[in-house]
Design a protein around this motif. Structure first.
Motif, PDB file in Angstrom:
ATOM      1  N   PRO A 176       3.659  10.606  -7.178  1.00  0.00           N
ATOM      2  CA  PRO A 176       3.837  10.970  -5.766  1.00  0.00           C
ATOM      3  C   PRO A 176       2.564  10.910  -4.931  1.00  0.00           C
ATOM      4  CG  PRO A 176       3.928  12.917  -7.174  1.00  0.00           C
ATOM      5  CD  PRO A 176       3.956  11.732  -8.091  1.00  0.00           C
ATOM      6  N   LYS A 177       1.402  10.911  -5.570  1.00  0.00           N
ATOM      7  CA  LYS A 177       0.145  10.864  -4.808  1.00  0.00           C
ATOM      8  C   LYS A 177      -0.184   9.461  -4.307  1.00  0.00           C
ATOM      9  CE  LYS A 177      -2.059  14.901  -6.924  1.00  0.00           C
ATOM     10  NZ  LYS A 177      -3.253  15.412  -7.647  1.00  0.00           N
ATOM     11  N   ILE A 178       0.451   8.450  -4.879  1.00  0.00           N
ATOM     12  CA  ILE A 178       0.210   7.083  -4.424  1.00  0.00           C
ATOM     13  C   ILE A 178       0.915   6.876  -3.082  1.00  0.00           C
ATOM     14  CG2 ILE A 178       0.546   4.629  -4.897  1.00  0.00           C
ATOM     15  CD1 ILE A 178       0.530   5.246  -7.847  1.00  0.00           C
ATOM     16  N   LYS A 179       0.181   6.334  -2.112  1.00  0.00           N
ATOM     17  CA  LYS A 179       0.773   6.039  -0.808  1.00  0.00           C
ATOM     18  C   LYS A 179       1.314   4.613  -0.828  1.00  0.00           C
ATOM     19  CE  LYS A 179      -2.298   9.136   1.764  1.00  0.00           C
ATOM     20  NZ  LYS A 179      -3.045   9.657   0.604  1.00  0.00           N
ATOM     21  N   VAL A 180       2.610   4.471  -0.564  1.00  0.00           N
ATOM     22  CA  VAL A 180       3.244   3.154  -0.598  1.00  0.00           C
ATOM     23  C   VAL A 180       3.468   2.639   0.823  1.00  0.00           C
ATOM     24  CG1 VAL A 180       5.231   1.800  -1.345  1.00  0.00           C
ATOM     25  CG2 VAL A 180       4.404   3.701  -2.762  1.00  0.00           C
ATOM     26  N   MET A 181       2.983   1.442   1.086  1.00  0.00           N
ATOM     27  CA  MET A 181       3.224   0.751   2.348  1.00  0.00           C
ATOM     28  C   MET A 181       4.159  -0.416   2.079  1.00  0.00           C
ATOM     29  SD  MET A 181       2.217   0.329   5.693  1.00  0.00           S
ATOM     30  CE  MET A 181       0.502   0.777   5.956  1.00  0.00           C
ATOM     31  N   ALA A 182       5.357  -0.375   2.658  1.00  0.00           N
ATOM     32  CA  ALA A 182       6.259  -1.509   2.533  1.00  0.00           C
ATOM     33  C   ALA A 182       5.697  -2.677   3.333  1.00  0.00           C
ATOM     34  CB  ALA A 182       7.649  -1.145   3.043  1.00  0.00           C
ATOM     35  N   LEU A 183       5.685  -3.838   2.745  1.00  0.00           N
ATOM     36  CA  LEU A 183       5.214  -5.045   3.422  1.00  0.00           C
ATOM     37  C   LEU A 183       6.229  -6.140   3.141  1.00  0.00           C
ATOM     38  CD1 LEU A 183       2.891  -6.261   5.095  1.00  0.00           C
ATOM     39  CD2 LEU A 183       1.835  -6.977   2.962  1.00  0.00           C
ATOM     40  N   GLY A 238      10.634   7.044  -0.199  1.00  0.00           N
ATOM     41  CA  GLY A 238       9.269   7.511  -0.408  1.00  0.00           C
ATOM     42  C   GLY A 238       8.138   6.709   0.202  1.00  0.00           C
ATOM     43  N   ALA A 239       8.438   5.587   0.868  1.00  0.00           N
ATOM     44  CA  ALA A 239       7.368   4.802   1.489  1.00  0.00           C
ATOM     45  C   ALA A 239       6.727   5.582   2.629  1.00  0.00           C
ATOM     46  CB  ALA A 239       7.919   3.471   2.005  1.00  0.00           C
ATOM     47  N   LYS A 240       5.413   5.503   2.755  1.00  0.00           N
ATOM     48  CA  LYS A 240       4.673   6.199   3.803  1.00  0.00           C
ATOM     49  C   LYS A 240       4.288   5.272   4.951  1.00  0.00           C
ATOM     50  CE  LYS A 240       4.670   9.964   1.405  1.00  0.00           C
ATOM     51  NZ  LYS A 240       5.592  11.069   1.787  1.00  0.00           N
ATOM     52  N   GLY A 241       4.688   4.013   4.852  1.00  0.00           N
ATOM     53  CA  GLY A 241       4.377   3.066   5.912  1.00  0.00           C
ATOM     54  C   GLY A 241       5.253   1.848   5.804  1.00  0.00           C
ATOM     55  N   TYR A 242       5.283   1.058   6.882  1.00  0.00           N
ATOM     56  CA  TYR A 242       6.140  -0.133   6.884  1.00  0.00           C
ATOM     57  C   TYR A 242       5.524  -1.179   7.808  1.00  0.00           C
ATOM     58  CZ  TYR A 242      10.629  -2.453   6.054  1.00  0.00           C
ATOM     59  OH  TYR A 242      11.623  -3.313   5.617  1.00  0.00           O
ATOM     60  N   LEU A 243       5.308  -2.365   7.264  1.00  0.00           N
ATOM     61  CA  LEU A 243       4.783  -3.481   8.033  1.00  0.00           C
ATOM     62  C   LEU A 243       5.565  -4.751   7.711  1.00  0.00           C
ATOM     63  CD1 LEU A 243       0.897  -3.096   7.696  1.00  0.00           C
ATOM     64  CD2 LEU A 243       2.249  -2.719   9.755  1.00  0.00           C
ATOM     65  N   LEU A 244       5.578  -5.658   8.663  1.00  0.00           N
ATOM     66  CA  LEU A 244       6.164  -6.979   8.423  1.00  0.00           C
ATOM     67  C   LEU A 244       5.074  -7.928   7.949  1.00  0.00           C
ATOM     68  CD1 LEU A 244       8.518  -7.310  11.527  1.00  0.00           C
ATOM     69  CD2 LEU A 244       9.135  -6.660   9.188  1.00  0.00           C
ATOM     70  N   LYS A 245       5.472  -8.950   7.212  1.00  0.00           N
ATOM     71  CA  LYS A 245       4.495  -9.858   6.618  1.00  0.00           C
ATOM     72  C   LYS A 245       3.797 -10.753   7.647  1.00  0.00           C
ATOM     73  CE  LYS A 245       6.054 -10.147   1.832  1.00  0.00           C
ATOM     74  NZ  LYS A 245       6.543 -11.010   0.739  1.00  0.00           N
ATOM     75  N   ASN A 246       4.328 -10.806   8.866  1.00  0.00           N
ATOM     76  CA  ASN A 246       3.648 -11.607   9.891  1.00  0.00           C
ATOM     77  C   ASN A 246       2.625 -10.779  10.674  1.00  0.00           C
ATOM     78  OD1 ASN A 246       5.312  -9.989  11.408  1.00  0.00           O
ATOM     79  ND2 ASN A 246       6.394 -11.649  12.454  1.00  0.00           N
ATOM     80  N   THR A 247       2.298  -9.594  10.160  1.00  0.00           N
ATOM     81  CA  THR A 247       1.305  -8.723  10.784  1.00  0.00           C
ATOM     82  C   THR A 247      -0.080  -9.383  10.768  1.00  0.00           C
ATOM     83  OG1 THR A 247       2.500  -6.725  10.152  1.00  0.00           O
ATOM     84  CG2 THR A 247       0.169  -6.476  10.640  1.00  0.00           C
ATOM     85  N   HIS A 248      -0.809  -9.272  11.863  1.00  0.00           N
ATOM     86  CA  HIS A 248      -2.165  -9.814  11.949  1.00  0.00           C
ATOM     87  C   HIS A 248      -3.089  -9.045  11.008  1.00  0.00           C
ATOM     88  CE1 HIS A 248      -6.094 -10.880  13.631  1.00  0.00           C
ATOM     89  NE2 HIS A 248      -5.488 -11.918  14.204  1.00  0.00           N
ATOM     90  N   PRO A 249      -4.042  -9.731  10.354  1.00  0.00           N
ATOM     91  CA  PRO A 249      -4.958  -9.049   9.433  1.00  0.00           C
ATOM     92  C   PRO A 249      -5.650  -7.832  10.040  1.00  0.00           C
ATOM     93  CG  PRO A 249      -5.170 -11.405   9.149  1.00  0.00           C
ATOM     94  CD  PRO A 249      -4.235 -11.198  10.304  1.00  0.00           C
ATOM     95  N   LYS A 250      -6.035  -7.891  11.311  1.00  0.00           N
ATOM     96  CA  LYS A 250      -6.687  -6.743  11.947  1.00  0.00           C
ATOM     97  C   LYS A 250      -5.736  -5.560  12.033  1.00  0.00           C
ATOM     98  CE  LYS A 250     -10.167  -9.176  14.719  1.00  0.00           C
ATOM     99  NZ  LYS A 250     -10.680  -9.433  16.089  1.00  0.00           N
ATOM    100  N   ASP A 251      -4.461  -5.856  12.317  1.00  0.00           N
ATOM    101  CA  ASP A 251      -3.465  -4.781  12.387  1.00  0.00           C
ATOM    102  C   ASP A 251      -3.190  -4.211  11.000  1.00  0.00           C
ATOM    103  OD1 ASP A 251      -3.191  -5.058  15.140  1.00  0.00           O
ATOM    104  OD2 ASP A 251      -1.646  -6.599  14.943  1.00  0.00           O
TER     105      ASP A 251
END
Length: 214
Positions: free
Chosen positions: A77-84, A100-113
């Motif tokens: 549970p201590k691992i933070k999971v970001m869906a990509l 349980g995911a703590k974040g969500y991003l799409l694969k076309n996200t810019h590297p800076k984002d």
């Protein structure tokens, strides 16, 4: 010290490209790649290093992202999971977050984002872009929280108004003219009172109960 990351994606070329991008980030480094959830579990059993963060694809053979993040929630549970993922539909977002995911991003996200999202995940414990927050706020059911008769202090109400913003806890503390430790105390007390576990849950409660404007 850099935060360690594991990428779980069955497309090796994408995973390796992503690894190269992240290794150029100041605060993060990729320690290894797994092809799916089962491969990740096997690597854990082989005594590979347990990461701070996992970037998790959803559509994978053998053990997909939904099943994998649920396993991680129960076992690490201590691992933070970001869906990509390429999947940005309501059902995928809500299911990953509920699992349980703590974040969500799409694969076309810019590297800076991506770098900014990882920093927010590291500092705040979660990160959802605006489009994902709209899905969360319109779908997560907090009726259980609304049914509870609880006393919320004026300072806790003030804190709730900031939960729907993009301010970090440190920045909220500055706004409230108190220490970050005090802000964390407000957060912990409210989570206990309302039977919530995340800032997203607090933000949803704040919106539904008139403590912040939607």
């Amino acid at each position: 010290m850099k935060k360690t990351i594991v990428i779980v994606d069955d497309h090796l070329l994408i995973a390796k490209a992503l690894e190269g991008i992240i290794d150029n980030f100041k605060d993060f480094k990729v320690i290894y790649v797994a092809e799916n959830g089962k491969d990740l579990i096997d690597k854990f059993k082989e005594n590979n290093e347990i990461p701070d963060i996992i970037l998790m694809d959803i559509s994978m053979p053998i053990m997909d992202g939904f099943e994998s993040v649920l396993w991680l929630k129960k076992n690490h549970p201590k691992i933070k999971v970001m869906a990509l993922s390429m999947q940005g539909d309501d059902n995928s977002v809500i299911k990953m977050i509920k699992n349980g995911a703590k974040g969500y991003l799409l694969k076309n996200t810019h590297p800076k984002d991506l770098e900014e999202a990882l920093i927010r995940l590291k500092d705040d414990g979660f990160f959802y872009p605006e489009w994902a927050e709209k899905i969360i706020f319109s779908n997560i059911n907090n009726d259980k929280s609304n049914e509870k008769a609880v006393r919320i202090s004026d300072r806790e109400k003030e804190f709730l108004t900031y939960t729907v913003t993009e301010l970090s806890y440190k920045e909220i503390a500055e706004k409230m003219c108190c220490s970050p430790r005090t802000v964390e105390s407000y957060r912990d007390q409210l989570c206990e009172k309302l039977d919530l576990k995340t800032r997203v849950g607090l933000a949803v409660f704040a919106l539904k109960n008139g403590f912040a404007e939607s």
